[in-house]
Design a protein around this motif. Structure first.
Motif, PDB file in Angstrom:
ATOM      1  N   LEU A   6       0.860  -1.184   0.000  1.00  0.00           N
ATOM      2  CA  LEU A   6       0.000   0.000   0.000  1.00  0.00           C
ATOM      3  C   LEU A   6       0.894   1.231   0.000  1.00  0.00           C
ATOM      4  O   LEU A   6       1.856   1.313   0.776  1.00  0.00           O
ATOM      5  CB  LEU A   6      -0.913   0.026   1.230  1.00  0.00           C
ATOM      6  CG  LEU A   6      -2.071  -0.967   1.272  1.00  0.00           C
ATOM      7  CD1 LEU A   6      -2.850  -0.815   2.575  1.00  0.00           C
ATOM      8  CD2 LEU A   6      -3.000  -0.773   0.084  1.00  0.00           C
ATOM      9  N   PRO A   7       0.608   2.217  -0.862  1.00  0.00           N
ATOM     10  CA  PRO A   7       1.404   3.447  -0.874  1.00  0.00           C
ATOM     11  C   PRO A   7       0.972   4.394   0.246  1.00  0.00           C
ATOM     12  O   PRO A   7      -0.189   4.383   0.661  1.00  0.00           O
ATOM     13  CB  PRO A   7       1.099   4.052  -2.245  1.00  0.00           C
ATOM     14  CG  PRO A   7      -0.254   3.523  -2.599  1.00  0.00           C
ATOM     15  CD  PRO A   7      -0.381   2.177  -1.951  1.00  0.00           C
ATOM     16  N   ARG A   8       1.893   5.183   0.704  1.00  0.00           N
ATOM     17  CA  ARG A   8       1.562   6.200   1.691  1.00  0.00           C
ATOM     18  C   ARG A   8       0.587   7.206   1.062  1.00  0.00           C
ATOM     19  O   ARG A   8       0.778   7.634  -0.071  1.00  0.00           O
ATOM     20  CB  ARG A   8       2.819   6.928   2.152  1.00  0.00           C
ATOM     21  CG  ARG A   8       2.567   7.986   3.221  1.00  0.00           C
ATOM     22  CD  ARG A   8       3.870   8.579   3.713  1.00  0.00           C
ATOM     23  NE  ARG A   8       3.640   9.609   4.712  1.00  0.00           N
ATOM     24  CZ  ARG A   8       3.436   9.367   6.007  1.00  0.00           C
ATOM     25  NH1 ARG A   8       3.450   8.120   6.453  1.00  0.00           N
ATOM     26  NH2 ARG A   8       3.231  10.350   6.852  1.00  0.00           N
ATOM     27  N   GLY A   9      -0.473   7.526   1.788  1.00  0.00           N
ATOM     28  CA  GLY A   9      -1.445   8.468   1.259  1.00  0.00           C
ATOM     29  C   GLY A   9      -2.525   7.823   0.426  1.00  0.00           C
ATOM     30  O   GLY A   9      -3.351   8.519  -0.165  1.00  0.00           O
ATOM     31  N   GLY A  10      -2.507   6.483   0.344  1.00  0.00           N
ATOM     32  CA  GLY A  10      -3.568   5.798  -0.386  1.00  0.00           C
ATOM     33  C   GLY A  10      -3.253   5.602  -1.857  1.00  0.00           C
ATOM     34  O   GLY A  10      -2.247   6.102  -2.387  1.00  0.00           O
ATOM     35  N   MET A  11      -4.147   4.870  -2.542  1.00  0.00           N
ATOM     36  CA  MET A  11      -3.925   4.541  -3.953  1.00  0.00           C
ATOM     37  C   MET A  11      -3.947   5.780  -4.846  1.00  0.00           C
ATOM     38  O   MET A  11      -3.445   5.746  -5.978  1.00  0.00           O
ATOM     39  CB  MET A  11      -4.981   3.543  -4.420  1.00  0.00           C
ATOM     40  CG  MET A  11      -4.845   2.162  -3.795  1.00  0.00           C
ATOM     41  SD  MET A  11      -3.299   1.311  -4.223  1.00  0.00           S
ATOM     42  CE  MET A  11      -3.630   0.891  -5.935  1.00  0.00           C
ATOM     43  N   LYS A  12      -4.501   6.875  -4.355  1.00  0.00           N
ATOM     44  CA  LYS A  12      -4.507   8.095  -5.174  1.00  0.00           C
ATOM     45  C   LYS A  12      -3.091   8.584  -5.452  1.00  0.00           C
ATOM     46  O   LYS A  12      -2.869   9.343  -6.406  1.00  0.00           O
ATOM     47  CB  LYS A  12      -5.305   9.198  -4.472  1.00  0.00           C
ATOM     48  CG  LYS A  12      -4.670   9.738  -3.196  1.00  0.00           C
ATOM     49  CD  LYS A  12      -5.491  10.856  -2.580  1.00  0.00           C
ATOM     50  CE  LYS A  12      -4.846  11.378  -1.287  1.00  0.00           C
ATOM     51  NZ  LYS A  12      -5.679  12.409  -0.644  1.00  0.00           N
ATOM     52  N   ALA A  13      -2.122   8.145  -4.625  1.00  0.00           N
ATOM     53  CA  ALA A  13      -0.731   8.532  -4.866  1.00  0.00           C
ATOM     54  C   ALA A  13      -0.240   7.984  -6.202  1.00  0.00           C
ATOM     55  O   ALA A  13       0.588   8.597  -6.875  1.00  0.00           O
ATOM     56  CB  ALA A  13       0.153   8.019  -3.728  1.00  0.00           C
ATOM     57  N   VAL A  14      -0.768   6.814  -6.608  1.00  0.00           N
ATOM     58  CA  VAL A  14      -0.404   6.227  -7.901  1.00  0.00           C
ATOM     59  C   VAL A  14      -0.932   7.099  -9.034  1.00  0.00           C
ATOM     60  O   VAL A  14      -0.218   7.448  -9.976  1.00  0.00           O
ATOM     61  CB  VAL A  14      -0.961   4.795  -8.011  1.00  0.00           C
ATOM     62  CG1 VAL A  14      -0.682   4.219  -9.394  1.00  0.00           C
ATOM     63  CG2 VAL A  14      -0.371   3.906  -6.925  1.00  0.00           C
ATOM     64  N   THR A  15      -2.225   7.452  -8.941  1.00  0.00           N
ATOM     65  CA  THR A  15      -2.830   8.315  -9.960  1.00  0.00           C
ATOM     66  C   THR A  15      -2.117   9.662 -10.032  1.00  0.00           C
ATOM     67  O   THR A  15      -1.819  10.164 -11.122  1.00  0.00           O
ATOM     68  CB  THR A  15      -4.323   8.521  -9.644  1.00  0.00           C
ATOM     69  OG1 THR A  15      -5.002   7.273  -9.767  1.00  0.00           O
ATOM     70  CG2 THR A  15      -4.944   9.530 -10.588  1.00  0.00           C
ATOM     71  N   LYS A  16      -1.831  10.238  -8.885  1.00  0.00           N
ATOM     72  CA  LYS A  16      -1.173  11.548  -8.850  1.00  0.00           C
ATOM     73  C   LYS A  16       0.170  11.501  -9.568  1.00  0.00           C
ATOM     74  O   LYS A  16       0.511  12.399 -10.353  1.00  0.00           O
ATOM     75  CB  LYS A  16      -0.977  11.998  -7.399  1.00  0.00           C
ATOM     76  CG  LYS A  16      -0.342  13.359  -7.258  1.00  0.00           C
ATOM     77  CD  LYS A  16      -0.184  13.758  -5.789  1.00  0.00           C
ATOM     78  CE  LYS A  16       0.493  15.118  -5.659  1.00  0.00           C
ATOM     79  NZ  LYS A  16       0.721  15.488  -4.231  1.00  0.00           N
ATOM     80  N   GLN A  17       0.939  10.430  -9.340  1.00  0.00           N
ATOM     81  CA  GLN A  17       2.244  10.333  -9.983  1.00  0.00           C
ATOM     82  C   GLN A  17       2.103  10.152 -11.496  1.00  0.00           C
ATOM     83  O   GLN A  17       2.864  10.745 -12.274  1.00  0.00           O
ATOM     84  CB  GLN A  17       3.036   9.166  -9.387  1.00  0.00           C
ATOM     85  CG  GLN A  17       4.485   9.189  -9.788  1.00  0.00           C
ATOM     86  CD  GLN A  17       5.305   8.102  -9.137  1.00  0.00           C
ATOM     87  OE1 GLN A  17       5.918   7.299  -9.850  1.00  0.00           O
ATOM     88  NE2 GLN A  17       5.326   8.043  -7.815  1.00  0.00           N
ATOM     89  N   LEU A  18       1.130   9.349 -11.928  1.00  0.00           N
ATOM     90  CA  LEU A  18       0.908   9.167 -13.361  1.00  0.00           C
ATOM     91  C   LEU A  18       0.501  10.481 -14.035  1.00  0.00           C
ATOM     92  O   LEU A  18       0.961  10.797 -15.134  1.00  0.00           O
ATOM     93  CB  LEU A  18      -0.160   8.107 -13.590  1.00  0.00           C
ATOM     94  CG  LEU A  18       0.249   6.652 -13.373  1.00  0.00           C
ATOM     95  CD1 LEU A  18      -0.965   5.747 -13.465  1.00  0.00           C
ATOM     96  CD2 LEU A  18       1.309   6.236 -14.382  1.00  0.00           C
ATOM     97  N   VAL A  19      -0.374  11.232 -13.375  1.00  0.00           N
ATOM     98  CA  VAL A  19      -0.816  12.515 -13.926  1.00  0.00           C
ATOM     99  C   VAL A  19       0.364  13.471 -14.057  1.00  0.00           C
ATOM    100  O   VAL A  19       0.538  14.137 -15.088  1.00  0.00           O
ATOM    101  CB  VAL A  19      -1.915  13.130 -13.045  1.00  0.00           C
ATOM    102  CG1 VAL A  19      -2.207  14.576 -13.464  1.00  0.00           C
ATOM    103  CG2 VAL A  19      -3.189  12.292 -13.123  1.00  0.00           C
ATOM    104  N   GLU A  20       1.195  13.534 -13.020  1.00  0.00           N
ATOM    105  CA  GLU A  20       2.349  14.432 -13.051  1.00  0.00           C
ATOM    106  C   GLU A  20       3.307  14.053 -14.184  1.00  0.00           C
ATOM    107  O   GLU A  20       3.827  14.914 -14.898  1.00  0.00           O
ATOM    108  CB  GLU A  20       3.066  14.401 -11.702  1.00  0.00           C
ATOM    109  CG  GLU A  20       2.265  15.061 -10.581  1.00  0.00           C
ATOM    110  CD  GLU A  20       2.907  14.876  -9.221  1.00  0.00           C
ATOM    111  OE1 GLU A  20       3.872  14.070  -9.119  1.00  0.00           O
ATOM    112  OE2 GLU A  20       2.448  15.513  -8.250  1.00  0.00           O
ATOM    113  N   LYS A  21       3.539  12.755 -14.371  1.00  0.00           N
ATOM    114  CA  LYS A  21       4.442  12.307 -15.433  1.00  0.00           C
ATOM    115  C   LYS A  21       3.862  12.640 -16.808  1.00  0.00           C
ATOM    116  O   LYS A  21       4.581  13.065 -17.716  1.00  0.00           O
ATOM    117  CB  LYS A  21       4.699  10.808 -15.303  1.00  0.00           C
ATOM    118  CG  LYS A  21       5.628  10.418 -14.155  1.00  0.00           C
ATOM    119  CD  LYS A  21       5.813   8.910 -14.081  1.00  0.00           C
ATOM    120  CE  LYS A  21       6.789   8.536 -12.985  1.00  0.00           C
ATOM    121  NZ  LYS A  21       8.173   8.921 -13.300  1.00  0.00           N
ATOM    122  N   ALA A  22       2.542  12.454 -16.959  1.00  0.00           N
ATOM    123  CA  ALA A  22       1.898  12.761 -18.239  1.00  0.00           C
ATOM    124  C   ALA A  22       2.002  14.249 -18.555  1.00  0.00           C
ATOM    125  O   ALA A  22       2.317  14.640 -19.692  1.00  0.00           O
ATOM    126  CB  ALA A  22       0.436  12.323 -18.198  1.00  0.00           C
TER     127      ALA A  22
END
Length: 300
Positions: free
Chosen positions: A169-185
């Motif tokens: 589990l990532p710190r801050g919840g699964m939204k941390a995955v989405t946030k990182q993908l959005v930033e990279k895009a």
């Protein structure tokens, strides 16, 4: 329904009293090949689950342990003494584990395909008791579908992912995955629009034309198009395209509802290990498939 939130179900909400709740129980599998290429694991601050699971058996108060002695050799006695599975079932786990560990992902998806229930019984020879007390609640918690409707290839693939790496589990919840993908895009110059509903999609030779309606009608043209939405809606959109009309004749996929209930309480957590708890009570009518304490896995 339109939303400005990105990520679909890979998202999280924060409550007024500070809890981070993922949109449905989900785990981050470290070994997914494409994910390893895309994401910065250190930035996600991943915390792992212990391999295996604890299982609630009918008529037994203490939770039974399913251990993985190949990854944690000190668990070998727990594994041998566990009431989950007969000695024959435990012996038959070894060829399954060796098969998925020694096979590439390409090899697995080249295997002869059947449903998972048939594969567990006929190919791997597991007993019904072992299947229904451990494998059934574990796999149905992953796919949210009965074993008889799960692909045997996907079973082997997921078993490989869990055998080769960790569920985390990532710190801050699964939204941390989405946030990182959005930033990279966005760093790559991708323009992301939200709250712009798609009205129609058409194709003209080698390009797609997407009509969107919000405050005004807008058109987008592209040589490639990904339709990532509900299966029935996707079928309706794609079957309207020239060359894809035959999709209208495909039966609609069954739709299922699943619930994820979060609760908090004062006092000591009853399971202090970072591990999943499965409902292994055969023939159960109660609605709970599994239980987890995310705050034990990752305090963030």
């Amino acid at each position: 329904m339109c939303s400005s939130d990105l990520g679909g179900r890979v998202s999280s909400e924060t409550t007024d009293d500070g809890f981070v709740l993922d949109e449905g129980f989900a785990v981050f599998i470290e070994e997914y090949p494409e994910v390893k290429k895309l994401l910065d694991y250190d930035a996600l601050e991943l915390k792992p689950f212990l391999p295996g699971a604890l299982v609630k058996l009918k008529g037994r108060d203490a939770l039974a342990r399913v251990a993985d002695p190949l990854r944690n050799p000190c668990d070998i006695f727990d594994s041998l003494l566990s009431p989950i599975g007969s000695p024959i079932d435990k012996a038959k786990l070894l060829p399954l584990v060796l098969n998925v560990r020694l096979s590439s992902v390409e090899d697995i998806f080249g295997e002869k395909e059947t449903d998972t229930e048939t594969a567990l019984i006929e190919r791997w020879g597991f007993s019904g008791k072992f299947i229904y007390t451990f494998l059934k609640p574990f796999l149905e918690g992953v796919y949210l579908a009965p074993l008889a409707q799960q692909s045997s290839r996907m079973f082997s693939f997921v078993f490989k992912m869990f055998s080769d790496g960790s569920a985390t589990l990532p710190r801050g919840g699964m939204k941390a995955v989405t946030k990182q993908l959005v930033e990279k895009a966005q760093q790559l110059g991708v323009q992301i629009l939200t709250e712009v509903p798609v009205a129609t999609v058409s194709n003209d030779r080698d390009k797609f034309i997407v009509e969107c309606t919000s405050d005004k009608v807008r058109y987008f043209e592209s040589t490639m198009l990904v339709v990532a939405t509900d299966g029935q809606i996707a079928k309706e959109i794609i079957s309207s395209l020239e060359g894809f009309e035959s999709l209208k004749d495909i039966p609609d996929q069954p739709q299922r509802a699943v619930g994820c209930l979060y609760y908090a309480f004062h006092g000591e957590v009853p399971v202090k290990e970072p591990i999943l708890v499965l409902n292994g009570m055969m023939g159960r009518d109660e609605p709970v498939n599994n239980v987890c304490f995310p705050s034990v896995i990752n305090k963030g």
